[in-house]
Design an enzyme around this catalytic site. Structure first.
Site, PDB file in Angstrom:
ATOM      1  N   ARG A 297      29.434  29.187  31.155  1.00  0.00           N
ATOM      2  CA  ARG A 297      28.788  28.304  30.260  1.00  0.00           C
ATOM      3  C   ARG A 297      28.536  28.697  28.925  1.00  0.00           C
ATOM      4  O   ARG A 297      28.618  29.824  28.690  1.00  0.00           O
ATOM      5  CB  ARG A 297      27.481  27.665  30.648  1.00  0.00           C
ATOM      6  CG  ARG A 297      27.731  26.681  31.971  1.00  0.00           C
ATOM      7  CD  ARG A 297      26.207  26.543  32.268  1.00  0.00           C
ATOM      8  NE  ARG A 297      26.381  25.307  33.731  1.00  0.00           N
ATOM      9  CZ  ARG A 297      25.365  25.101  34.351  1.00  0.00           C
ATOM     10  NH1 ARG A 297      23.933  25.477  33.867  1.00  0.00           N
ATOM     11  NH2 ARG A 297      25.537  24.354  35.420  1.00  0.00           N
TER      12      ARG A 297
ATOM     13  N   ARG B  57       6.480  34.961  18.791  1.00  0.00           N
ATOM     14  CA  ARG B  57       5.301  35.424  18.103  1.00  0.00           C
ATOM     15  C   ARG B  57       4.367  36.139  18.941  1.00  0.00           C
ATOM     16  O   ARG B  57       3.653  36.902  18.222  1.00  0.00           O
ATOM     17  CB  ARG B  57       4.434  34.172  17.592  1.00  0.00           C
ATOM     18  CG  ARG B  57       5.038  33.498  16.304  1.00  0.00           C
ATOM     19  CD  ARG B  57       3.978  32.559  15.674  1.00  0.00           C
ATOM     20  NE  ARG B  57       4.509  31.756  14.837  1.00  0.00           N
ATOM     21  CZ  ARG B  57       3.847  30.576  14.028  1.00  0.00           C
ATOM     22  NH1 ARG B  57       2.748  30.248  14.967  1.00  0.00           N
ATOM     23  NH2 ARG B  57       4.346  29.938  13.153  1.00  0.00           N
TER      24      ARG B  57
ATOM     25  N   SER C 194      -0.375  32.559   3.252  1.00  0.00           N
ATOM     26  CA  SER C 194      -1.518  33.410   2.707  1.00  0.00           C
ATOM     27  C   SER C 194      -1.250  34.056   1.399  1.00  0.00           C
ATOM     28  O   SER C 194      -2.390  34.416   0.915  1.00  0.00           O
ATOM     29  CB  SER C 194      -1.341  34.506   3.927  1.00  0.00           C
ATOM     30  OG  SER C 194      -1.217  33.765   5.300  1.00  0.00           O
TER      31      SER C 194
ATOM     32  N   MET D 208      13.118  30.915  15.998  1.00  0.00           N
ATOM     33  CA  MET D 208      12.390  30.308  14.751  1.00  0.00           C
ATOM     34  C   MET D 208      13.290  30.899  13.640  1.00  0.00           C
ATOM     35  O   MET D 208      13.895  31.826  13.705  1.00  0.00           O
ATOM     36  CB  MET D 208      11.249  30.950  14.708  1.00  0.00           C
ATOM     37  CG  MET D 208      10.234  30.301  16.021  1.00  0.00           C
ATOM     38  SD  MET D 208       8.364  31.084  15.732  1.00  0.00           S
ATOM     39  CE  MET D 208       7.668  29.733  16.898  1.00  0.00           C
TER      40      MET D 208
ATOM     41  N   ASP E 265      10.963  36.919   5.433  1.00  0.00           N
ATOM     42  CA  ASP E 265      11.376  36.031   4.260  1.00  0.00           C
ATOM     43  C   ASP E 265      10.286  36.032   3.257  1.00  0.00           C
ATOM     44  O   ASP E 265      10.122  35.176   2.286  1.00  0.00           O
ATOM     45  CB  ASP E 265      11.925  34.817   4.798  1.00  0.00           C
ATOM     46  CG  ASP E 265      10.612  33.675   5.271  1.00  0.00           C
ATOM     47  OD1 ASP E 265       9.462  34.542   5.485  1.00  0.00           O
ATOM     48  OD2 ASP E 265      10.678  32.546   5.373  1.00  0.00           O
TER      49      ASP E 265
ATOM     50  N   MET F 192      34.712  34.021  29.415  1.00  0.00           N
ATOM     51  CA  MET F 192      34.251  33.112  30.310  1.00  0.00           C
ATOM     52  C   MET F 192      32.756  32.418  29.834  1.00  0.00           C
ATOM     53  O   MET F 192      32.590  31.454  30.578  1.00  0.00           O
ATOM     54  CB  MET F 192      34.057  33.734  31.776  1.00  0.00           C
ATOM     55  CG  MET F 192      35.335  34.438  32.082  1.00  0.00           C
ATOM     56  SD  MET F 192      36.497  33.377  32.297  1.00  0.00           S
ATOM     57  CE  MET F 192      36.265  32.276  33.599  1.00  0.00           C
ATOM     58  N   SER F 193      32.301  32.977  28.999  1.00  0.00           N
ATOM     59  CA  SER F 193      30.687  32.413  28.559  1.00  0.00           C
ATOM     60  C   SER F 193      30.604  32.660  27.074  1.00  0.00           C
ATOM     61  O   SER F 193      31.337  33.689  26.739  1.00  0.00           O
ATOM     62  CB  SER F 193      29.626  32.744  29.543  1.00  0.00           C
ATOM     63  OG  SER F 193      29.494  34.347  29.600  1.00  0.00           O
TER      64      SER F 193
ATOM     65  N   ASP G  85       9.191  36.041  10.415  1.00  0.00           N
ATOM     66  CA  ASP G  85      10.366  35.402   9.675  1.00  0.00           C
ATOM     67  C   ASP G  85      11.149  36.457   8.725  1.00  0.00           C
ATOM     68  O   ASP G  85      12.251  36.165   8.391  1.00  0.00           O
ATOM     69  CB  ASP G  85      10.331  34.248   8.976  1.00  0.00           C
ATOM     70  CG  ASP G  85       9.968  33.092   9.708  1.00  0.00           C
ATOM     71  OD1 ASP G  85      10.444  32.827  11.040  1.00  0.00           O
ATOM     72  OD2 ASP G  85       8.967  32.077   9.626  1.00  0.00           O
TER      73      ASP G  85
END
Length: 320
Positions: free
Chosen positions: A163, A253, A106, A170, A130, A215-216, A128
């Site tokens: 796990r 978003r 833009s 993003m 940036d 543990m995770s 973002d």
């Protein structure tokens, strides 16, 4: 002296865009200007979709995600003859200046129009965070909080099943979302485009954490650093750990802007209108050293703000 402005949103939508549209419209009217909204960004200039905006037209939108003006990616606008057509249309409609709300693409469109004699000002709207000329862009805080809420829910399952939860967020060219969400969520590691991805080192880091009876684990991956699926496959192949993947995608978003984004949108809008009234055209509105300022494009091009390296290291130090 200007009397009529137009406004458009372009590129990817970001929470806070509607708040900025409201702010620009109402503050401009307060200052005696008339306001036209361009529907569907730069594409709307080519298809001649202008809509006069009044105070009531932008009521009840400050809390909404997306953009009431719609948005579209217009690749045609890269061509100079198309830019000239858009500039001619704005002149034909008596528009004295154009406010553009959006990201890098833009901004480039606004710069192109300014070279053709159309006064422009850009309000940075991209999750973002940036863009040149500013340390903060609208939508970033909301996106980080959206990721944080998701990660906190994912962590419950990761803990229950012992796990490694890999979460892809993003950030194609910049890792701000991954970095800030990782810090807030207490992630064990973040993978960002600004640093080479070393999956072997990541596994060592996770091993170390698990050797301390953790543990995770949570690993947040910016899409521009690596594919989350590749990270999961590497961990599966080279360790005893059990990883799973969540790709958050466009959920980042959407949604209502946070208080911070809604406030910043209104303040950016005020500075954008005041800049135009003061004759400061062809600039980016943004935050620099805690102040909201309008910086001419040529100066803004020299201002690029990098990630906080100390924060990146701190995530690793605290994540064991």
């Amino acid at each position: 002296m200007i009397s009529k402005i137009a406004m458009l949103t372009s590129g990817g939508d970001a929470p806070g865009m509607n708040a900025a549209i409201r702010g620009v419209t109402r503050y401009a009217i307060h200052k005696g200007l008339s306001v036209e909204g361009v529907i569907r960004g730069y594409e709307g200039l080519l298809s001649r979709q202008l809509k006069t905006l009044g105070r009531r037209d932008v009521g009840e939108i400050i809390h909404r995600g997306g953009t009431m003006l719609r948005t579209a990616r217009c690749l045609e606008f890269l061509r100079e003859e198309v830019q000239e057509e858009a500039a001619a249309y704005l002149r034909e409609q008596g528009v004295d200046a154009l406010v553009v709300i959006g990201g890098d693409g833009s901004l480039r469109g606004a710069q192109a129009l300014s070279r053709l004699g159309i006064h422009t000002v850009v309000i940075p709207g991209t999750i973002d965070c940036d863009m040149m000329g500013t340390e903060y862009t609208l939508g970033f805080d909301t996106a980080v909080n959206t990721v944080l809420q998701s990660v906190n829910k994912i962590r419950d399952t990761a803990f229950s099943h012992e796990r490694v939860a890999v979460v892809e967020v993003m950030g194609r060219h910049a890792g701000f979302i991954a970095l800030y969400a990782g810090m807030a969520a207490g992630a064990e590691a973040v993978l960002i485009p600004e640093h080479p991805v070393d999956l072997e080192a990541l596994c060592r880091h996770l091993y170390e954490s698990h050797s301390m009876k953790k543990m995770s684990s949570i690993v947040i991956v910016a899409e521009g650093a690596a594919k989350g699926s590749d990270v999961v496959e590497y961990i599966k192949k080279h360790s005893y750990l059990e990883p799973n993947l969540t790709v958050l995608g466009y959920v980042q978003r959407g949604g209502s802007p946070t208080a911070h984004d809604a406030i910043m949108a209104s303040r950016y809008a005020q500075v954008a209108v005041e800049s135009l009234l003061a004759g400061l055209y062809d600039c980016v509105v943004g935050t620099i050293d805690g102040r909201i300022v309008a910086t001419p494009y040529k100066e803004a091009e020299k201002l690029h703000f990098a990630i906080d390296e100390r924060m990146y290291e701190l995530i690793l130090d605290l994540g064991r």
